[in-house]
Scaffold this active site. Structure first.
Site, PDB file in Angstrom:
ATOM      1  N   TYR A 144      -7.732   7.237   1.196  1.00 14.25           N
ATOM      2  CA  TYR A 144      -6.766   6.467   1.796  1.00 14.25           C
ATOM      3  C   TYR A 144      -5.739   6.357   0.934  1.00 14.25           C
ATOM      4  O   TYR A 144      -5.832   5.927  -0.400  1.00 14.25           O
ATOM      5  CB  TYR A 144      -7.250   5.336   2.122  1.00 14.25           C
ATOM      6  CG  TYR A 144      -6.128   4.394   3.038  1.00 14.25           C
ATOM      7  CD1 TYR A 144      -5.354   3.008   2.603  1.00 14.25           C
ATOM      8  CD2 TYR A 144      -5.658   4.634   4.382  1.00 14.25           C
ATOM      9  CE1 TYR A 144      -4.615   2.444   3.000  1.00 14.25           C
ATOM     10  CE2 TYR A 144      -4.681   3.995   4.848  1.00 14.25           C
ATOM     11  CZ  TYR A 144      -4.072   2.869   4.218  1.00 14.25           C
ATOM     12  OH  TYR A 144      -3.226   2.140   4.981  1.00 14.25           O
ATOM     13  N   ASP A 239      -4.014   9.151  -7.269  1.00 13.62           N
ATOM     14  CA  ASP A 239      -3.695   7.856  -6.528  1.00 13.62           C
ATOM     15  C   ASP A 239      -4.268   6.790  -7.112  1.00 13.62           C
ATOM     16  O   ASP A 239      -5.611   6.666  -6.922  1.00 13.62           O
ATOM     17  CB  ASP A 239      -4.091   8.158  -4.912  1.00 13.62           C
ATOM     18  CG  ASP A 239      -3.676   6.685  -4.152  1.00 13.62           C
ATOM     19  OD1 ASP A 239      -3.656   6.740  -3.007  1.00 13.62           O
ATOM     20  OD2 ASP A 239      -3.333   5.776  -5.141  1.00 13.62           O
ATOM     21  N   LYS A 267      -0.632  -2.578  -6.110  1.00 17.49           N
ATOM     22  CA  LYS A 267      -1.525  -3.613  -6.249  1.00 17.49           C
ATOM     23  C   LYS A 267      -1.291  -4.401  -7.623  1.00 17.49           C
ATOM     24  O   LYS A 267      -0.385  -4.994  -7.818  1.00 17.49           O
ATOM     25  CB  LYS A 267      -3.185  -3.163  -6.089  1.00 17.49           C
ATOM     26  CG  LYS A 267      -3.368  -2.845  -4.654  1.00 17.49           C
ATOM     27  CD  LYS A 267      -4.743  -2.025  -4.645  1.00 17.49           C
ATOM     28  CE  LYS A 267      -4.853  -1.487  -3.225  1.00 17.49           C
ATOM     29  NZ  LYS A 267      -5.047  -2.137  -2.081  1.00 17.49           N
TER      30      LYS A 267
HETATM   31  P1  KE4 Z   1      -0.419  -0.162   0.441  1.00 21.74           P
HETATM   32  O1  KE4 Z   1       0.728   0.535   1.254  1.00 21.74           O
HETATM   33  O2  KE4 Z   1      -1.315  -1.006   1.420  1.00 21.74           O
HETATM   34  O3  KE4 Z   1       0.130  -1.147  -0.571  1.00 21.74           O
HETATM   35  O4  KE4 Z   1      -1.017   0.772  -0.424  1.00 21.74           O
HETATM   36  C1  KE4 Z   1      -1.700   2.047   0.318  1.00 21.74           C
HETATM   37  C2  KE4 Z   1      -2.894   2.360  -0.728  1.00 21.74           C
HETATM   38  C3  KE4 Z   1      -2.900   3.854  -1.270  1.00 21.74           C
HETATM   39  N1  KE4 Z   1      -3.793   4.243  -2.127  1.00 21.74           N
HETATM   40  C4  KE4 Z   1      -4.996   3.615  -2.121  1.00 21.74           C
HETATM   41  C5  KE4 Z   1      -5.885   4.280  -3.205  1.00 21.74           C
HETATM   42  C6  KE4 Z   1      -5.093   2.292  -1.777  1.00 21.74           C
HETATM   43  O5  KE4 Z   1      -6.351   1.731  -1.766  1.00 21.74           O
HETATM   44  C7  KE4 Z   1      -4.270   1.746  -0.770  1.00 21.74           C
HETATM   45  C8  KE4 Z   1      -4.449   0.469  -0.026  1.00 21.74           C
HETATM   46  N2  KE4 Z   1      -5.728  -0.006   0.102  1.00 21.74           N
HETATM   47  C9  KE4 Z   1      -5.930  -0.879   1.163  1.00 21.74           C
HETATM   48  C10 KE4 Z   1      -7.442  -1.392   1.013  1.00 21.74           C
HETATM   49  N3  KE4 Z   1      -8.222  -0.441   1.034  1.00 21.74           N
HETATM   50  C11 KE4 Z   1      -5.123  -1.908   1.356  1.00 21.74           C
HETATM   51  C12 KE4 Z   1      -5.570  -2.810   2.316  1.00 21.74           C
HETATM   52  C13 KE4 Z   1      -4.824  -2.948   3.647  1.00 21.74           C
HETATM   53  O6  KE4 Z   1      -4.718  -1.953   4.214  1.00 21.74           O
HETATM   54  O7  KE4 Z   1      -4.420  -4.112   4.208  1.00 21.74           O
END
Ligand code: KE4
Length: 429
Positions: A144, A239, A267
């Protein structure tokens, strides 16, 4: 454990916010029930709106590696806020955090700050396409990279939790430029390179996957991807939104000894405020506007409050020489304790862990990719989630997520958690 107030708040939220949440994975859809509303969080603990105290293993999906309401970060935000909250003009603190990040992370000369991991990954892909003058990208099933269109193809995290990997709204035109490979399956990558010669701008991967549960790279897999990308003139994008500053000061690049061409962050880098970033060597980053042709922008990018939180967080991490040893030891202790009680209760399970990222899968078979991550018994996971919650332990409300360990956890918290895991299955006896 009563959730009367949370249920009431959720009913109110649903009237004005789609699904009652601002991010789908919070909605408890894959575990059932209604989400817990948090009143406050301090250190390793959440305090919900019904007065329950919970040991937190999500930590805002990764950022709170030093614990909630970490005092130096809170104070930095308070002091900064007194001087104004946003200017839309450059400030010195953006340079300070950029200099520190560049000094901590290998293989980067410059960094651009944005407001989320999604923005960081979306911008990294555009930069790679502009730099290589190619259009296609390779991503991996179950990884993701945020919710921009190019990535919502067999994505992990919330997208797979909902069993709707290919989101409506993503056009055929966009999807055709996203090629899918299988994690830890080098052959699937080689085939894509062979059938798309000189067309692949970038290969983006979570160097340690966290969005299908924690799935480590097999020995030699990332090294082989590095070689393939170099051979084909494709940029390797790590990523590190999840792994950055979590697995090591220099993230997965440092821990695993692999040099990516572009690295994305989120994060931890924001210390709990909205910050994402992407970084690379100078010749790539200088392709970005205003000095280069690739456009990317943001009203609140480099926001002084967020920069104050992020800078303080990175300074704390950078100066704490024992942090990653403590995180490794605490998470290994938790892993060993859970393995022991799950085995004693004859529970079919496997556990994957890298540093302070850990996941429990309810199936005996090893989990090494998106398909095997799905073998786990979701009914067992749902029971596991809710029975842990009732005992005061809060883990991710989805089997396709990773637990994030915070340094604020004590060994008493870990023992409490291990005993709670035991109790989940003792009830079966
Ligand atoms: P954000 O746009 O949610 O800040 O980041 C996206 C993203 C990109 N790359 C990786 C490896 C990530 O884990 C994420 C976001 N992680 C999720 C949890 N698995 C965020 C939680 C959510 O969607 O509320």
């Amino acid at each position: 454990m009563l959730y009367q107030r949370s249920s009431q708040l959720f009913a109110e939220a649903e009237k004005v916010i789609p699904g009652g949440v601002n991010s789908p994975v919070r909605a408890f859809k894959s575990v059932g029930g209604t989400p817990i509303f948090v009143k406050k969080a301090i250190g390793a603990y959440l305090y919900d709106e019904d007065g329950n105290k919970l040991i937190d293993y999500i930590n805002s999906w990764g950022p709170m590696i030093l614990g909630h309401a970490y005092e130096p970060v809170v104070n930095a935000i308070i002091e900064k806020a007194k001087l104004g909250t946003s200017f839309g003009m450059p400030t010195e603190i953006e340079t300070k955090i950029a200099e520190l990040a560049v000094s901590m992370v290998p293989n980067i000369d410059k960094i651009r700050f944005v407001n989320s991991g999604t923005e960081a990954c979306m911008s990294a892909i555009r930069l790679a396409r502009g730099f290589t003058n190619r259009e296609k990208i390779i991503k991996f099933k179950g990884c993701y990279h945020g919710h921009s269109d190019s990535f919502l193809i067999e994505a992990g995290s919330g997208a797979v939790t909902f069993g709707s990997p290919n989101s409506p709204g993503v056009t055929v035109g966009t999807a055709k430029d996203t090629l899918l490979a299988n994690y830890n399956d080098l052959e699937s990558v080689k085939q894509l390179f062979e059938s798309n010669q000189n067309e692949i701008a970038a290969l983006i991967i979570e160097p340690v996957a966290g969005n299908m549960g924690c799935v480590p790279p097999k020995k030699g897999f990332l090294e082989a991807l590095r070689l393939l990308c170099t051979q084909h003139g494709t940029l390797l994008i790590f990523d590190e939104v999840m792994t950055g500053f979590r697995l090591a000061r220099g993230g997965a690049q440092e821990l695993l000894g692999i040099a990516a061409d572009i690295v994305t962050f989120g994060k931890v880098i924001g210390g709990g405020l909205p910050v994402g970033a992407f970084a690379a060597r100078q010749e790539i980053m200088d392709y970005l506007a205003p000095i280069g042709p690739v456009y990317q922008a943001g009203t609140l990018s480099g926001n002084p409050l967020a920069m104050a939180a992020g800078l303080t967080m990175l300074q704390a991490i950078e100066s704490d020489l024992e942090l990653y040893t403590r995180l490794e030891q605490k998470t290994a202790y938790l892993e060993a304790g859970m393995r022991k009680v799950l085995a004693e209760n004859n529970v079919a399970h496997s556990i994957n862990r890298v540093g302070s990222m850990i996941s429990v899968f309810f199936d005996n078979k090893p989990v090494f990719d998106f398909e095997s991550a799905g073998y786990g018994d979701n009914d067992t996971f749902k029971k596991f989630f809710h029975r842990l919650l009732k005992q005061g332990v809060y883990i991710a409300p989805s089997a396709y997520e990773t637990w994030f360990i915070t340094d604020a956890l004590t060994y008493d918290d870990l023992d409490f958690t291990i005993n709670a895991v035991n109790a989940v299955f003792q009830l079966e006896r």
